[in-house]
Scaffold this active site. Structure first.
Site, PDB file in Angstrom:
ATOM      1  N   HIS A  55       0.834  -1.207   0.000  1.00 32.92           N
ATOM      2  CA  HIS A  55       0.000   0.000   0.000  1.00 32.92           C
ATOM      3  C   HIS A  55       0.866   1.254   0.000  1.00 32.92           C
ATOM      4  CE1 HIS A  55      -3.682   2.331   1.232  1.00 32.92           C
ATOM      5  NE2 HIS A  55      -2.745   3.133   1.715  1.00 32.92           N
ATOM      6  N   GLU A  56       1.840   1.289   0.895  1.00 39.67           N
ATOM      7  CA  GLU A  56       2.685   2.476   0.990  1.00 39.67           C
ATOM      8  C   GLU A  56       3.556   2.639  -0.256  1.00 39.67           C
ATOM      9  OE1 GLU A  56       1.965   4.610   3.101  1.00 39.67           O
ATOM     10  OE2 GLU A  56       0.738   3.335   4.394  1.00 39.67           O
TER      11      GLU A  56
END
Length: 708
Positions: free
Chosen positions: A499-500
């Site tokens: 996600h990051e």
């Protein structure tokens, strides 16, 4: 106005900056303890994987010229922040005068962006250093720089001459209409930031705006602090056999969490009612915060704070948001009812005399039901997800989609703030280096316990035609590698890492003319789309089998294992989504046209009883623990809307062939390259070939809840 839109995790002075858009952080769970295996260690890791699977032996005080933090030559010592700040302010003052003197032309937008960049160059870096640097001298110097630059931002936001220079451009149709779309959008954004700062108001109202803004910042900080405060109760008021479950302080017990995974129904009930007992001071802070936000919005011409917050987003208006949320909630109801019945069946096996599901039950019985049906634990799959393997997988994905690889490069002396930070060059096969990602992935004392993305320097086109390369930091809190044993992740932690990296690659692949709108500096409900999309890659076996290898045996992750894991996550997804709908509607109502028409406790009860299958427990005030009301004010819906868009992009474009170069290139240039320089809804429409209606968005979410 002139400071950048930063990550949701950055909770300080940046809320004073009128164009800041706070980014969502996802908090990873603590790493479980896994059994040791006697089999051989993998010896075939790539250089990238090896760098992350072994603890660096770097010494920050090594010999050689000190280049300063992030290569900023002034920052070889804490005192350098004052020097960097002075240089930034001096450059900004010169640009202000040039912008004021400049004749009406499209170049005024370039000057404004240079002014923004001059301030962000120190402000963004300092905002990261103040929360993450282990040396408190550096952190304090960075915080002082943040405060001082924010003061200059406030001056710029009320500089009438500067505003008038921009207004002349906007009022000249011949020049403005001849500008490209990105320049027009950036010009309007700068003007909107002026207006949101109340520059167009008479002096008394402008002073009131400044007062309200300061008050909102202070109240928000105090409210967030209060969400973490433990509650105490006399020990004798609890049954003796559960008193030991809580921290004992003399004659009292203190409760600092919900104890949601405790196997005792009574312990969970006690914790829920004690931890969520209304705190009058916290309630007063929220009332004052909502009232001040409403007054500020009205002062600058909006009917509500939500209307002000949603300008420029994909959703556009509070009415659209509420239609999307209520439609989603209505369509979820039957599915959630069935999931509640399954929770009841699971609870009945443990407690046949009282199988009803109460507010303190779902987390525990969801876990119990999943374990019973799928019989899967982190110990089974986590050894396949060493941090190095995951980094190798990310590089493989980006190589296939964009022709981009992640390369571990040696940082220079003084460039890093901790010895286990690794610097990655993001390198394109023909375009060369696109930017740098600093990976601060391992826990250490005093480090923020959140997974998040920080922009340190935004990309932009320079006067000589070259491109200012973006620099970002990714922060996680994984257990560090040990001798002979890499750091290994639960699947949820691996999802967070992916996600990051979605945020990071948005920053890397953007090629905007202006840093003011580069990468994640875009509408909140669009900024989460690239990061959520990366979670789909983390759940697709065709992708996982390319890199997920057991760190001891070198065995590839079994398909059956990931299939069970993904199926287990679907099992109660409707209930979890309904909870997000409820939170989002409450956020909208708190920031609506009549935010305090009813007490917040009364409104909480009404909204929960209407939109959640778990009814409100009288005497509890869950909303007083909801810190996202500060960082996400009127934008908490963004997660759901972004997930709906990401789901649509995945299923229509990537699902058939998740590693298609053709699809990756189209996604890069149709969506990621533009940052906030084009209307987000237009970017989505270009990618999908159609405009997504609320009906489309809701249907995309419903499909996410369907079990395989």
């Amino acid at each position: 106005m002139f400071a950048c839109r930063l990550c949701r995790q950055q909770q300080s002075w940046v809320r004073l900056l009128k164009n800041s858009l706070l980014r969502k952080s996802k908090v990873g769970s603590r790493l479980e303890t896994f059994p040791e295996h006697r089999s051989r260690s993998v010896t075939t890791w790539s250089p990238l994987a090896s760098a992350f699977n072994t603890r660096p032996k770097r010494r920050l005080e090594a010999s050689g010229r000190n280049v300063g933090l992030f290569g900023m030559q002034e920052l070889t010592s804490p005192e350098g922040f004052a020097e960097a700040q002075r240089a930034s302010v001096q450059e900004a003052e010169e640009l202000v005068q040039e912008a004021i003197r400049s004749p009406t032309s499209a170049d005024i937008v370039v000057l404004f962006d240079k002014l923004s960049d001059a301030l962000c160059r120190v402000a963004d870096l300092a905002d990261f250093v103040r929360v993450a640097h282990p040396d408190r001298r550096f952190a304090k110097a960075a915080e002082d720089a943040c405060i001082n630059i924010s003061a200059m931002v406030e001056q710029l936001n009320t500089n009438i001459d500067l505003k008038e220079s921009l207004q002349r451009l906007l009022d000249d149709p011949a020049i403005f209409s001849a500008m490209d779309e990105e320049s027009q959008i950036v010009a309007r954004l700068f003007m909107f930031d002026f207006e949101q700062s109340g520059i167009h108001l008479e002096k008394a109202k402008r002073q009131e705006f400044v007062r309200l803004n300061e008050e909102i910042h202070i109240l928000g900080s105090q409210f967030v602090q209060g969400t973490q405060t433990a509650n105490a109760i006399e020990k004798k008021r609890l049954p003796q056999h559960i008193q030991h479950s809580f921290a004992v302080d003399g004659d009292n017990v203190t409760v600092g969490s919900l104890y949601a995974d405790n196997p005792s129904d009574l312990v969970r009930e006690a914790a829920y009612k004690i931890f969520l007992f209304p705190n009058p001071n916290q309630s007063q802070l929220l009332d004052r915060l909502l009232d001040s936000r409403h007054k500020l919005a009205k002062l600058v011409g909006f009917s509500s704070y939500a209307q002000r917050a949603l300008r420029g987003t994909m959703a556009q208006t509070p009415e659209n948001v509420m239609e999307f949320l209520t439609m989603t909630g209505d369509r979820l109801f039957d599915r959630v009812t069935k999931e509640i019945e399954l929770m009841k069946e699971t609870k009945k096996e443990c407690n046949p005399h009282n199988p009803n599901i109460f507010a303190w039950d779902p987390s525990y019985y969801i876990g119990a039901a999943r374990n019973k049906r799928y019989n899967i634990t982190s110990a089974e799959y986590a050894p396949y997800f060493s941090v190095g393997a995951c980094m190798e997988g990310l590089s493989l994905i980006f190589s296939n989609l964009y022709g981009v690889t992640l390369e571990n490069v040696e940082a220079e002396r003084g460039e890093l703030w901790a010895p286990d930070v690794l610097k990655l060059a993001v390198t394109h096969e023909t375009e060369g280096v696109l930017g740098y990602i600093y990976c601060d992935l391992f826990e250490r004392s005093g480090k923020p316990q959140q997974d998040c993305h920080f922009t340190i320097r935004g990309g932009r086109r320079l006067d000589d035609g070259s491109y200012q390369l973006p620099h970002v930091v990714l922060v996680c809190s994984f257990s560090p590698p040990r001798p002979g044993a890499p750091s290994i992740l639960s699947h949820g932690m691996m999802e967070n890492l992916f996600h990051e990296f979605g945020h990071a690659m948005h920053s890397m692949l953007a090629r905007t003319r202006y840093q003011h709108v580069t990468g994640t500096r875009c509408a909140t409900d669009f900024a989460e789309v690239p990061s959520i999309l990366m979670e789909y890659f983390a759940n697709d076996y065709r992708v996982l089998k390319q890199f997920a290898r057991h760190h001891k045996t070198d065995q590839t992750l079994p398909e059956e294992l990931i299939a069970r894991l993904c199926a287990s996550k679907k099992q109660f997804s409707a209930f979890e989504m309904q909870t997000q709908v409820f939170y989002s509607i409450l956020d909208q109502m708190f920031h609506g046209e009549e935010p305090l028409k009813k007490p917040t406790m009364e409104l909480l009860s009404e909204i929960q009883n209407q939109y959640s299958c778990i009814k409100h427990v009288p005497g509890t005030a869950w909303h007083l623990r909801f810190g996202h009301l500060v960082g996400y004010g009127a934008k908490y819906y963004s997660y759901l809307l972004s997930r709906a868009v990401a789901s649509s992009v995945w299923h229509q474009c990537f699902e058939a062939d998740p590693l298609s170069r053709d699809t990756g290139e189209r996604y890069r240039w149709d969506m990621l390259a533009h940052g906030g320089g084009r209307e987000p809804a237009t970017l989505v429409q270009n990618m999908l070939g159609k405009k997504l209606s609320n009906e489309d968005l809701v249907q995309a979410l419903l499909e996410e809840t369907m079990e395989q």
